[in-house]
Design a protein around this motif. Structure first.
Motif, PDB file in Angstrom:
ATOM      1  N   GLU A   1       0.473  -1.528   0.325  1.00 52.35           N
ATOM      2  CA  GLU A   1       0.267   0.298  -0.249  1.00 52.35           C
ATOM      3  C   GLU A   1       1.255   1.395  -0.007  1.00 52.35           C
ATOM      4  N   SER A   2       0.135   2.318  -0.470  1.00 47.02           N
ATOM      5  CA  SER A   2       1.358   3.226  -0.945  1.00 47.02           C
ATOM      6  C   SER A   2       0.306   4.225   0.146  1.00 47.02           C
ATOM      7  N   LEU A   3      -1.026   4.235   0.708  1.00 48.71           N
ATOM      8  CA  LEU A   3      -1.504   5.339   1.743  1.00 48.71           C
ATOM      9  C   LEU A   3      -1.755   5.597   3.013  1.00 48.71           C
ATOM     10  N   ALA A   4      -2.096   6.567   3.422  1.00 45.18           N
ATOM     11  CA  ALA A   4      -1.671   6.892   4.255  1.00 45.18           C
ATOM     12  C   ALA A   4      -3.003   7.788   5.328  1.00 45.18           C
ATOM     13  N   LEU A   5      -3.616   7.454   6.133  1.00 41.36           N
ATOM     14  CA  LEU A   5      -4.131   8.915   7.032  1.00 41.36           C
ATOM     15  C   LEU A   5      -3.724   9.474   7.827  1.00 41.36           C
ATOM     16  N   VAL A   6      -3.970  10.873   8.299  1.00 36.13           N
ATOM     17  CA  VAL A   6      -3.214  11.771   9.346  1.00 36.13           C
ATOM     18  C   VAL A   6      -3.803  12.593   9.866  1.00 36.13           C
ATOM     19  N   PRO A   7      -4.458  12.642  11.058  1.00 42.27           N
ATOM     20  CA  PRO A   7      -5.464  12.963  11.625  1.00 42.27           C
ATOM     21  C   PRO A   7      -4.850  14.205  12.539  1.00 42.27           C
ATOM     22  N   LEU A   8      -5.163  15.432  12.636  1.00 42.63           N
ATOM     23  CA  LEU A   8      -4.792  16.491  12.576  1.00 42.63           C
ATOM     24  C   LEU A   8      -5.934  17.610  13.224  1.00 42.63           C
ATOM     25  N   GLY A   9      -5.993  18.041  14.705  1.00 41.26           N
ATOM     26  CA  GLY A   9      -7.157  18.628  15.224  1.00 41.26           C
ATOM     27  C   GLY A   9      -5.941  20.213  15.915  1.00 41.26           C
ATOM     28  N   SER A  10      -6.797  20.012  17.376  1.00 41.32           N
ATOM     29  CA  SER A  10      -6.454  21.436  18.450  1.00 41.32           C
ATOM     30  C   SER A  10      -6.985  21.217  19.627  1.00 41.32           C
ATOM     31  N   THR A  11      -5.449  22.023  20.131  1.00 41.69           N
ATOM     32  CA  THR A  11      -6.471  21.508  21.880  1.00 41.69           C
ATOM     33  C   THR A  11      -6.452  23.166  22.185  1.00 41.69           C
ATOM     34  N   GLU A  12      -8.044  23.568  22.061  1.00 45.77           N
ATOM     35  CA  GLU A  12      -8.322  24.992  22.137  1.00 45.77           C
ATOM     36  C   GLU A  12     -10.067  25.121  23.139  1.00 45.77           C
ATOM     37  N   GLN A  13     -10.178  25.996  23.438  1.00 43.76           N
ATOM     38  CA  GLN A  13     -11.382  26.247  24.363  1.00 43.76           C
ATOM     39  C   GLN A  13     -12.492  25.724  22.966  1.00 43.76           C
ATOM     40  N   HIS A  14     -13.565  24.893  23.622  1.00 41.82           N
ATOM     41  CA  HIS A  14     -14.462  24.879  22.092  1.00 41.82           C
ATOM     42  C   HIS A  14     -16.303  25.643  23.552  1.00 41.82           C
ATOM     43  N   GLY A  15     -15.892  26.773  24.044  1.00 41.21           N
ATOM     44  CA  GLY A  15     -16.878  26.875  25.307  1.00 41.21           C
ATOM     45  C   GLY A  15     -16.742  26.363  26.192  1.00 41.21           C
ATOM     46  N   PRO A  16     -18.056  26.790  27.546  1.00 42.61           N
ATOM     47  CA  PRO A  16     -18.179  25.631  28.971  1.00 42.61           C
ATOM     48  C   PRO A  16     -18.272  24.615  28.597  1.00 42.61           C
ATOM     49  N   HIS A  17     -18.926  24.440  27.677  1.00 38.51           N
ATOM     50  CA  HIS A  17     -19.533  22.985  27.354  1.00 38.51           C
ATOM     51  C   HIS A  17     -19.025  21.434  26.975  1.00 38.51           C
ATOM     52  N   LEU A  18     -17.731  22.040  26.202  1.00 41.91           N
ATOM     53  CA  LEU A  18     -17.101  20.776  25.664  1.00 41.91           C
ATOM     54  C   LEU A  18     -15.985  21.023  25.852  1.00 41.91           C
ATOM     55  N   PRO A  19     -14.960  19.507  25.600  1.00 44.30           N
ATOM     56  CA  PRO A  19     -13.754  19.667  26.265  1.00 44.30           C
ATOM     57  C   PRO A  19     -12.627  20.664  24.955  1.00 44.30           C
TER      58      PRO A  19
ATOM     59  N   ASN B   1       8.833  12.103   6.238  1.00 42.65           N
ATOM     60  CA  ASN B   1       9.543  10.616   6.893  1.00 42.65           C
ATOM     61  C   ASN B   1       7.788   9.636   6.401  1.00 42.65           C
ATOM     62  N   LEU B   2       6.843   9.642   6.068  1.00 41.00           N
ATOM     63  CA  LEU B   2       6.577   8.630   5.448  1.00 41.00           C
ATOM     64  C   LEU B   2       7.016   8.201   3.927  1.00 41.00           C
ATOM     65  N   SER B   3       6.501   9.210   3.435  1.00 42.93           N
ATOM     66  CA  SER B   3       7.455   9.043   2.109  1.00 42.93           C
ATOM     67  C   SER B   3       8.652   8.444   1.530  1.00 42.93           C
ATOM     68  N   TYR B   4       8.828   8.070   3.088  1.00 43.93           N
ATOM     69  CA  TYR B   4      10.881   7.192   2.978  1.00 43.93           C
ATOM     70  C   TYR B   4      10.674   6.121   3.376  1.00 43.93           C
ATOM     71  N   HIS B   5       9.132   5.634   3.836  1.00 44.23           N
ATOM     72  CA  HIS B   5       8.851   4.165   3.347  1.00 44.23           C
ATOM     73  C   HIS B   5       8.078   3.605   2.750  1.00 44.23           C
ATOM     74  N   GLY B   6       7.791   4.633   1.939  1.00 44.65           N
ATOM     75  CA  GLY B   6       6.854   4.410   0.557  1.00 44.65           C
ATOM     76  C   GLY B   6       5.396   5.322   0.023  1.00 44.65           C
ATOM     77  N   ILE B   7       5.214   5.640   1.317  1.00 44.21           N
ATOM     78  CA  ILE B   7       3.364   6.131   1.136  1.00 44.21           C
ATOM     79  C   ILE B   7       4.325   7.557   0.095  1.00 44.21           C
ATOM     80  N   ASP B   8       3.371   7.380  -1.069  1.00 41.74           N
ATOM     81  CA  ASP B   8       3.069   8.432  -1.721  1.00 41.74           C
ATOM     82  C   ASP B   8       1.603   9.583  -2.237  1.00 41.74           C
ATOM     83  N   ARG B   9       0.991   9.136  -1.233  1.00 44.33           N
ATOM     84  CA  ARG B   9      -0.101   9.755  -1.562  1.00 44.33           C
ATOM     85  C   ARG B   9      -0.596   9.462   0.573  1.00 44.33           C
TER      86      ARG B   9
END
Length: 256
Positions: A18-36, A95-103
């Motif tokens: 395989e040559s595909l990987a998923l990289v999840p990204l988000g944040s660590t920030e305020q989301h109001g008084p009710h959410l983490p 880094n992932l491309s070093y292991h053969g990931i191209d997408r």
């Protein structure tokens, strides 16, 4: 497959086939008084790991701090400066491309990351290293979100509230839902904060005292499940589409 759970010899067969990987990204920030503060990276990782399980593609560890200086006035918000974020994401993606990931699919759940992930994708594509594309869960199901909520809000609103109620209900302060609505900005559109066509605000607090937008009382775990399954289906189809493309066809076209 979740990369960090595997021993290195057991990853060899994946990189050979395989040559595909998923990289999840988000944040660590305020989301109001009710959410983490984990809201965005919790959502991103949930989508990426579920898509990896459904498709068999590789999911990397989550980048949990993003470009969030516009939320800095609220306690606990963390952020990376935009140039540092771009360079870091580009470096670990290479880094992932070093292991053969191209997408790569950047499974993103924070609006502040979007333009920077697009720039990283352009850098990687322009030098022929790989094709990396940014995917934002709510942008994949806009019609469903508009049908579900009268005022969805772009930050900390009912769409994110519903997802966290579904994915991690123990982290939602249900007793603060009405406070989130009443202390935030319920109505938000392209005219908000604009004067004679100019966007006059830089930070979330310029528009909303408690950091959130929209009517959170419209949220529910049931709607969150519906949103999650619909967006997940789109993400899985995107992965399959991307895996089927010839790499040469993903690179920049030749000069005319």
């Amino acid at each position: 497959m979740y990369l960090a759970d595997e021993a290195w010899p057991d990853l060899e067969s994946y990189f050979e086939s395989e040559s595909l990987a998923l990289v999840p990204l988000g944040s660590t920030e305020q989301h109001g008084p009710h959410l983490p503060e984990a809201t965005d990276h919790l959502i991103a990782e949930s989508f990426a790991r579920a898509a990896a399980e459904d498709t068999g593609y590789l999911c990397t560890p989550t980048i949990s701090v993003g470009v969030s200086p516009h939320h800095r006035q609220f306690h606990g918000t963390m952020w990376a400066d935009a140039p540092a974020f771009r360079d870091y994401v580009e470096s670990i993606t290479r880094n992932l491309s070093y292991h053969g990931i191209d997408r790569v699919v950047f499974v993103n759940a924070h609006g502040g990351n979007v333009e920077h992930l697009r720039e990283v994708g352009r850098r990687l594509r322009d030098d022929g290293t790989m094709y990396a594309i940014e995917w934002m869960w709510d942008e994949s199901i806009t019609d469903l979100i508009e049908a579900a909520f009268e005022t969805p809000g772009p930050h900390g609103g009912p769409k994110e509230t519903s997802l966290v109620q579904y994915l991690a209900p123990e982290l939602v302060h249900e007793d603060r839902i009405e406070d989130a609505r009443d202390g935030g900005l319920r109505e938000f559109d392209e005219s908000t904060g604009r004067v004679h066509g100019a966007r006059t605000f830089y930070d979330a607090i310029d528009n909303t005292e408690n950091g959130v937008l929209g009517d959170q009382t419209d949220a529910s775990a049931e709607v969150g499940e519906e949103l999650f399954e619909a967006a997940l289906s789109n993400l899985c189809h995107l992965c399959e589409w991307l895996a089927d493309q010839r790499f040469e066809d993903l690179l920049p076209k030749a000069h005319v």
